[in-house]
Design a protein around this motif. Sequence first.
Motif, PDB file in Angstrom:
ATOM      1  N   SER A   1       0.678  -0.988   0.107  1.00 18.75           N
ATOM      2  CA  SER A   1      -0.016   0.084   0.022  1.00 18.75           C
ATOM      3  C   SER A   1       0.776   1.242  -0.164  1.00 18.75           C
ATOM      4  O   SER A   1       0.209   2.307  -0.279  1.00 18.75           O
ATOM      5  CB  SER A   1      -1.049   0.018   1.279  1.00 18.75           C
ATOM      6  OG  SER A   1      -0.143   0.110   2.322  1.00 18.75           O
ATOM      7  N   GLY A   2       2.205   1.142   0.164  1.00 17.04           N
ATOM      8  CA  GLY A   2       3.062   2.417   0.189  1.00 17.04           C
ATOM      9  C   GLY A   2       2.819   3.098   1.783  1.00 17.04           C
ATOM     10  O   GLY A   2       3.391   4.112   1.799  1.00 17.04           O
ATOM     11  N   ILE A   3       2.086   2.520   2.808  1.00 15.29           N
ATOM     12  CA  ILE A   3       1.838   3.256   3.889  1.00 15.29           C
ATOM     13  C   ILE A   3       3.371   3.581   4.708  1.00 15.29           C
ATOM     14  O   ILE A   3       3.548   4.581   5.210  1.00 15.29           O
ATOM     15  CB  ILE A   3       1.005   2.397   4.811  1.00 15.29           C
ATOM     16  CG1 ILE A   3      -0.010   3.578   5.825  1.00 15.29           C
ATOM     17  CG2 ILE A   3       1.442   1.221   5.312  1.00 15.29           C
ATOM     18  CD1 ILE A   3      -1.091   2.954   6.585  1.00 15.29           C
TER      19      ILE A   3
ATOM     20  N   TYR B   1       5.136   6.465   3.584  1.00 24.48           N
ATOM     21  CA  TYR B   1       4.801   7.797   4.172  1.00 24.48           C
ATOM     22  C   TYR B   1       5.378   7.760   5.695  1.00 24.48           C
ATOM     23  O   TYR B   1       5.695   8.835   6.280  1.00 24.48           O
ATOM     24  CB  TYR B   1       3.402   7.691   4.183  1.00 24.48           C
ATOM     25  CG  TYR B   1       2.782   7.735   2.796  1.00 24.48           C
ATOM     26  CD1 TYR B   1       3.087   8.763   1.939  1.00 24.48           C
ATOM     27  CD2 TYR B   1       1.771   6.902   2.357  1.00 24.48           C
ATOM     28  CE1 TYR B   1       2.612   8.961   0.728  1.00 24.48           C
ATOM     29  CE2 TYR B   1       1.363   6.992   1.139  1.00 24.48           C
ATOM     30  CZ  TYR B   1       1.793   7.914   0.077  1.00 24.48           C
ATOM     31  OH  TYR B   1       1.380   8.024  -1.038  1.00 24.48           O
TER      32      TYR B   1
ATOM     33  N   CYS C   1      -4.975   3.211   2.838  1.00 21.80           N
ATOM     34  CA  CYS C   1      -3.932   4.254   2.038  1.00 21.80           C
ATOM     35  C   CYS C   1      -4.071   4.106   0.522  1.00 21.80           C
ATOM     36  O   CYS C   1      -3.709   4.929  -0.100  1.00 21.80           O
ATOM     37  CB  CYS C   1      -2.624   3.501   2.639  1.00 21.80           C
ATOM     38  SG  CYS C   1      -1.407   4.264   2.181  1.00 21.80           S
ATOM     39  N   LEU C   2      -4.456   2.752  -0.046  1.00 24.51           N
ATOM     40  CA  LEU C   2      -4.304   2.528  -1.355  1.00 24.51           C
ATOM     41  C   LEU C   2      -5.599   3.373  -2.019  1.00 24.51           C
ATOM     42  O   LEU C   2      -5.575   4.101  -3.025  1.00 24.51           O
ATOM     43  CB  LEU C   2      -4.545   1.094  -1.853  1.00 24.51           C
ATOM     44  CG  LEU C   2      -3.138   0.317  -1.649  1.00 24.51           C
ATOM     45  CD1 LEU C   2      -3.302  -1.041  -1.847  1.00 24.51           C
ATOM     46  CD2 LEU C   2      -2.114   0.696  -2.964  1.00 24.51           C
TER      47      LEU C   2
ATOM     48  N   VAL D   1      -7.283   5.739  -0.783  1.00 26.49           N
ATOM     49  CA  VAL D   1      -7.171   7.345  -0.759  1.00 26.49           C
ATOM     50  C   VAL D   1      -6.040   7.952  -1.791  1.00 26.49           C
ATOM     51  O   VAL D   1      -6.276   9.148  -2.381  1.00 26.49           O
ATOM     52  CB  VAL D   1      -6.410   7.758   0.558  1.00 26.49           C
ATOM     53  CG1 VAL D   1      -5.997   9.318   0.864  1.00 26.49           C
ATOM     54  CG2 VAL D   1      -7.339   7.617   1.728  1.00 26.49           C
ATOM     55  N   THR D   2      -4.933   7.205  -2.041  1.00 35.04           N
ATOM     56  CA  THR D   2      -3.967   7.672  -3.088  1.00 35.04           C
ATOM     57  C   THR D   2      -4.448   7.137  -4.475  1.00 35.04           C
ATOM     58  O   THR D   2      -3.607   7.331  -5.475  1.00 35.04           O
ATOM     59  CB  THR D   2      -2.718   7.083  -2.725  1.00 35.04           C
ATOM     60  OG1 THR D   2      -2.605   5.616  -2.404  1.00 35.04           O
ATOM     61  CG2 THR D   2      -1.999   7.701  -1.320  1.00 35.04           C
ATOM     62  N   GLY D   3      -5.739   6.833  -4.514  1.00 37.66           N
ATOM     63  CA  GLY D   3      -6.152   6.399  -5.943  1.00 37.66           C
ATOM     64  C   GLY D   3      -5.550   5.374  -6.568  1.00 37.66           C
ATOM     65  O   GLY D   3      -5.381   5.294  -7.668  1.00 37.66           O
ATOM     66  N   LYS D   4      -4.984   4.347  -5.972  1.00 36.63           N
ATOM     67  CA  LYS D   4      -4.226   3.008  -6.307  1.00 36.63           C
ATOM     68  C   LYS D   4      -5.415   1.953  -6.205  1.00 36.63           C
ATOM     69  O   LYS D   4      -4.594   0.911  -5.853  1.00 36.63           O
ATOM     70  CB  LYS D   4      -3.106   2.999  -5.710  1.00 36.63           C
ATOM     71  CG  LYS D   4      -2.027   3.799  -6.359  1.00 36.63           C
ATOM     72  CD  LYS D   4      -0.434   3.620  -5.959  1.00 36.63           C
ATOM     73  CE  LYS D   4      -0.242   4.325  -4.606  1.00 36.63           C
ATOM     74  NZ  LYS D   4       1.098   3.953  -4.291  1.00 36.63           N
ATOM     75  N   SER D   5      -6.344   1.895  -6.668  1.00 38.16           N
ATOM     76  CA  SER D   5      -7.342   0.827  -6.436  1.00 38.16           C
ATOM     77  C   SER D   5      -6.834  -0.362  -7.157  1.00 38.16           C
ATOM     78  O   SER D   5      -7.356  -1.391  -6.931  1.00 38.16           O
ATOM     79  CB  SER D   5      -8.615   1.327  -6.521  1.00 38.16           C
ATOM     80  OG  SER D   5      -9.105   1.868  -7.730  1.00 38.16           O
TER      81      SER D   5
END
Lengths: 172, 193
Positions: free
Chosen positions: A62-64, A67, B16-17, B19-23
Amino acid sequence: MRIISSLFIPVIVLVVIIYGAYKKINVYDSFVSGAKEGLPMVSSMFFSLLAMIFGVNIFLNSGIIDYFFDFLKPLLVLIHVPAEVLPVAIMRPLSGSFGLALLNDMYKLYGPDSFISVLASIIQGSSDTTLYVITLYFGTVGIKKIKYALWVGLFTDLFMVVLTLIIVPLFF
Amino acid sequence: MINKLWVGLIVLGSLCLLVTGKSDVLNEQILSSGKATLELVMQIFPLMSLWLGIMNIAKESGLLSKLSKFIYPLLHKIFPEIPKNHEAFGFISSNILSNMFGLGNAATPFGLKAMESLQKLNKNKEVASRSMITFLVINTCGLCIIPTTIISLRILYGSEDPSFIAIPCFVVSLISLLFGLLIDRLWSRRDRR
């Protein structure tokens, strides 16, 4: 070292089989009936592993974490901890393959003998994937309440990281 | 505990995915984790069966109980609840030894056999026993003399001394193992009260 490790498997296998033959048990039948236990074992481990890999993969992809690191970086610089090592430290208890991929990237970027790479290697090599071990072993024998096991595992991992940060500079 | 962690991982990651538009990444992860698990299990399965076969010979020939007898004085202090000369000691020591030599493939089936025999001793089959937790603490510490994967990765990238990390790895994992056993003991005492 490497010779010991490459002889370890053949010697064990030989000793076990020869000892079995010496004790006059049917070594072949014994092997087959033991190997059969592998199937129920993998079928009972599959579903708990599936659940954990499902959760961990969504979280890690998710890249969380990126961040989180951007936020933490200035703090680490303050206490003289190389920020690049933190992802490896956080990944270590969560996923073995992600940790190894990170290590691979660091070797590529800094070379395998740089201080940062050695630091990351030792964090990677001095512990096992706590979450995986706990899911695998408890899941396979059907334990539902694991009590304080995860806490002790994660606490020890944290201790290991701090210890590495103290010990490794002594080797340089 | 695992339950909360699982929900946390999925909800945080998914949010998180989204919100950042990476569905699309989220979709991919949801659909691919089954295949990833199957691949992992398929990697473990053949070697695990092989080692279980070898282990069964050792068990039926009495070699395992010899090992248990030999290792008992050493492991008795760490696992006071396992009866003397129980087969669990044989499995536990095989697991620890394989881990130390960096043989993860062999360590897993031995560890699972150890857990099965600890489960036989366990009174409440759904709750982890103290011995089980201690055994897993030893495993999560990954005590290792030869960290095979990392050494081969270092060779791949042309390190000058690929096995240099073995000694600091061993020192660090040994100290953290002792630390782990200590807090495991303290925690189990607190837990019993």
